[in-house]
Motif scaffolding. Sequence first.
Motif, short mmCIF file in Angstrom:
data_model
loop_
_atom_site.label_atom_id
_atom_site.label_comp_id
_atom_site.label_asym_id
_atom_site.label_seq_id
_atom_site.Cartn_x
_atom_site.Cartn_y
_atom_site.Cartn_z
N TRP A 157 0.92 -1.29 0.06
CA TRP A 157 -0.07 0.03 0.04
C TRP A 157 1.15 1.07 0.18
O TRP A 157 1.84 1.22 0.60
CB TRP A 157 -0.91 0.04 1.24
N HIS A 188 -4.24 5.17 6.89
CA HIS A 188 -4.63 5.80 8.00
C HIS A 188 -5.03 5.14 9.04
O HIS A 188 -6.19 4.45 9.30
CB HIS A 188 -5.56 6.91 7.59
N GLU A 221 -6.52 3.44 12.71
CA GLU A 221 -7.73 3.72 13.63
C GLU A 221 -7.36 4.80 14.66
O GLU A 221 -8.00 5.73 15.15
CB GLU A 221 -8.40 2.51 14.17
N ALA A 228 -7.50 10.54 4.17
CA ALA A 228 -8.41 9.12 4.54
C ALA A 228 -9.14 9.23 5.84
O ALA A 228 -8.41 9.55 6.90
CB ALA A 228 -7.48 7.92 3.93
N ASP A 229 -10.11 8.49 5.67
CA ASP A 229 -10.66 7.99 6.92
C ASP A 229 -10.07 7.03 7.86
O ASP A 229 -9.12 6.29 7.25
CB ASP A 229 -11.93 7.45 6.83
N SER A 255 -8.24 3.51 7.01
CA SER A 255 -8.54 3.31 5.64
C SER A 255 -7.12 3.13 5.03
O SER A 255 -6.30 3.94 5.34
CB SER A 255 -9.25 4.28 5.03
N THR A 274 -4.79 2.43 -1.64
CA THR A 274 -4.42 1.26 -2.30
C THR A 274 -3.79 1.60 -3.73
O THR A 274 -3.23 0.67 -4.30
CB THR A 274 -5.64 0.42 -2.46
#
Length: 295
Positions: free
Chosen positions: A77, A81, A83, A114-115, A118, A121
Amino acid sequence: MGKASRRPRAERTDRSTRPQPAPFVARPFEGLPNETDWVAMREIVPAATATVRFAKGQAPDGAPDEVTIATVLPLAWPGLHRESGEVLVGIQSGNASGDTSRDIAAAIGLAAAADAGSPVTALPVSLADTPRLQDVLDLDAPFEMELHEGFDFWVADAELDAEGKESLERANESAIPTLKLDAAPSAFWCRIGERTYVRWVLPFDEDTATSALARLHAAGDSHLGDDGRLLGCFRSSGLLIPVWEVDPGSEAADFEKPVADMKKRIDAAAASTETLTAAERGARAGLTNRQVTLR
């Protein structure tokens, strides 16, 4: 008249307004703190991390001020981001353009925005107006590489299922044992199978570095310690990475003094303004023929 010629002028594509591709930059990390460590993490170090900080006003809304740069992330990747809010960017995920600095800066921006939880990719192709690392990072913040024995930093404190544990174990088994030497910036001892090497990212442009090594090689001064043989060089990101094969039974600490001595010789040779002799030109041609370009 062709169909394109019969179209109203306003409907024709104005090439001057098309997005322009990112121009090729031979030395993309130039101007960043510890340029040679950026190149090492990009090309020859298997598992390492370092922290960078956004320049004032450059962090996306809600993003942390700092980002962790990693050699590689799971599934290659470009970014993640977590958690927890931590942002990681993998710089061995491949090029999308001719300017690695823009590509990594794009990954940083996407991962930061990004959230939480997430991954990033894939990266869009960088354009001429895509910001560079030199634009978005605080250039006064140090870039300090931390080497790891494996890739446990991928998961931090997270619990893995059986499949995840197996994947991590495979990655750890593939990591080449690598240690950073203190005697010179971006010099590394590594063991690949039954053979042992010292690989060193030199801070000079490729041409200067190649000529410096040629001067030493022609003078019989290119050995590292008693029997470390100069095999050749990699070229990457505008810098040269010479590789010495050393005693397979040696340890990293054995090369602190040899590398310190070699640094003095290389620095002196790189500073020389004398025209190369015939023997030095021959040595340079031999080194150039054995150079391999990474990416």
